[in-house]
Design a protein around this motif. Structure first.
Motif, PDB file in Angstrom:
ATOM      1  N   PHE A  34       0.844  -1.188   0.000  1.00 16.70           N
ATOM      2  CA  PHE A  34       0.000   0.000   0.000  1.00 16.70           C
ATOM      3  C   PHE A  34       0.884   1.245   0.000  1.00 16.70           C
ATOM      4  O   PHE A  34       1.706   1.427   0.895  1.00 16.70           O
ATOM      5  CB  PHE A  34      -0.933  -0.003   1.199  1.00 16.70           C
ATOM      6  N   PRO A  36      -0.093   4.848  -0.122  1.00 12.32           N
ATOM      7  CA  PRO A  36      -1.113   5.895  -0.186  1.00 12.32           C
ATOM      8  C   PRO A  36      -0.528   7.302  -0.222  1.00 12.32           C
ATOM      9  O   PRO A  36       0.516   7.577   0.364  1.00 12.32           O
ATOM     10  CB  PRO A  36      -1.890   5.683   1.116  1.00 12.32           C
ATOM     11  N   ARG A  38      -1.572  10.250   1.535  1.00 14.95           N
ATOM     12  CA  ARG A  38      -2.466  10.474   2.673  1.00 14.95           C
ATOM     13  C   ARG A  38      -3.004  11.895   2.733  1.00 14.95           C
ATOM     14  O   ARG A  38      -3.896  12.189   3.528  1.00 14.95           O
ATOM     15  CB  ARG A  38      -1.734  10.136   3.981  1.00 14.95           C
ATOM     16  N   ASN A  85      -3.178   0.702  -5.701  1.00 11.15           N
ATOM     17  CA  ASN A  85      -2.569   0.820  -4.374  1.00 11.15           C
ATOM     18  C   ASN A  85      -1.889   2.152  -4.107  1.00 11.15           C
ATOM     19  O   ASN A  85      -1.398   2.374  -3.013  1.00 11.15           O
ATOM     20  CB  ASN A  85      -1.545  -0.298  -4.167  1.00 11.15           C
ATOM     21  N   ASN A  88      -4.201   9.055  -4.530  1.00  8.42           N
ATOM     22  CA  ASN A  88      -5.512   9.256  -3.917  1.00  8.42           C
ATOM     23  C   ASN A  88      -6.515   9.609  -5.007  1.00  8.42           C
ATOM     24  O   ASN A  88      -6.205   9.521  -6.200  1.00  8.42           O
ATOM     25  CB  ASN A  88      -5.460  10.312  -2.798  1.00  8.42           C
ATOM     26  N   GLU A 110     -12.398   6.162  -2.069  1.00  6.02           N
ATOM     27  CA  GLU A 110     -11.104   6.439  -1.430  1.00  6.02           C
ATOM     28  C   GLU A 110     -10.979   5.505  -0.241  1.00  6.02           C
ATOM     29  O   GLU A 110     -11.818   5.507   0.660  1.00  6.02           O
ATOM     30  CB  GLU A 110     -11.042   7.885  -0.953  1.00  6.02           C
ATOM     31  N   TYR A 114      -6.073   6.611   2.884  1.00  2.00           N
ATOM     32  CA  TYR A 114      -5.747   7.343   1.662  1.00  2.00           C
ATOM     33  C   TYR A 114      -6.502   8.674   1.639  1.00  2.00           C
ATOM     34  O   TYR A 114      -7.641   8.760   2.124  1.00  2.00           O
ATOM     35  CB  TYR A 114      -6.155   6.554   0.418  1.00  2.00           C
TER      36      TYR A 114
END
Length: 280
Positions: A34, A36, A38, A85, A88, A110, A114
């Motif tokens: 993952f 992300p 953020r 993965n 965003n 979403e 994320y």
């Protein structure tokens, strides 16, 4: 007696070490799987005209932001996008805009962890997030029979799992791998399956679906080997599903032609029609 006490202490110490090792392995694995972004994306009105931010409620108590571009008036056919993965929802604006222009409504899911959302991603968590997105659309008046799930890469596993539980009109898998272990081994050339807690078994999920399936892949994808995407399409055929398979020439994993180009949009149109959910 003293020997027994020492033995118990050794067993307890070993158990603690094993728990710590497992925890480190899981944390390390997920940090690789993952990736992300953020940060909170810009206001949806600035980047996707006609869309609005909505709130999804997950079964484990999280509230997630997502973007919804409703279908044109008097139409309900809607594409639920389960992302890959990385990044965003702001990175999926070109896809949402292209699908909107083609006559679809779009919900850009979403995931937890994320785009400013709370929580940490995991296989179980991402599927919960997808369930929450579907429930939101159905509660908002979008019939389940007019939903199309579109999963990107790792999100293809999420979309396929959701389709096995809650059949949509059709399922679109863009750059799907067969399993996370297969994708990881292709990338690292190491037998990493025993280290992976998350499985993301796309082939198994596709075999449990009951709807038309589209598989869209790039023939020079350096992230997910094209042979794995083709194997997913073959699994759908073996399960006696209607299959639309589209190869985008000279397209790598994140190239715009593959991620949001005409070939992908046309595949969504074709498989949606096959499932009885034509765009407006």
């Amino acid at each position: 007696m003293a020997g027994q006490v020492r033995g118990r202490r050794v067993v307890a110490a070993v158990a603690v070490v094993l728990v710590l090792v497992v925890g480190v392995v899981l944390a390390f694995q997920r940090s690789l799987v993952f990736v992300p972004d953020r940060s909170a994306p810009p206001p949806v009105s600035d980047v996707l005209p006609g869309a609005r931010e909505v709130r999804l409620s997950t079964a484990d108590g999280l509230t997630l932001a997502a973007w919804w571009l409703p279908a044109p008036a008097a139409c309900t056919t809607t594409v639920l996008v389960t992302p890959g993965n990385g990044g965003n929802r702001a990175a999926r604006v070109p896809l949402a805009a292209a699908l909107g222009e083609a006559g679809f409504g779009v919900l850009l899911l979403e995931y937890r962890g994320y785009g400013g959302n709370p929580g940490s991603p995991s296989e179980v968590g991402l599927v919960r997030d997808a369930r929450a997105a579907r429930a939101y659309l159905v509660d908002a008046g979008v019939p389940a029979t007019t939903l199309v799930y579109l999963g990107e890469s790792l999100g293809a596993a999420v979309a396929a799992a959701l389709a096995a539980e809650h059949p949509p009109a059709a399922l679109v898998l863009r750059s799907p791998f067969t399993t996370l272990a297969d994708a990881a081994q292709a990338a690292t050339h190491l037998p990493v399956a025993p280290l992976l807690h998350d499985r993301f078994d796309v082939v198994a999920a596709v075999r449990q679906t009951s709807v038309p399936v589209a598989v869209v892949l790039g023939d020079v994808d350096a992230t997910v080997p094209p042979r794995q995407s083709r194997a997913v399409a073959d699994a759908a055929r073996e399960a006696d599903r209607d299959v639309v398979e589209v190869v985008v020439p000279r397209a790598d994993h994140n190239d715009p032609a593959l991620a949001s180009g005409p070939a992908l949009v046309e595949a969504v149109r074709d498989v949606a029609r096959a499932g009885g959910a034509a765009p407006c």
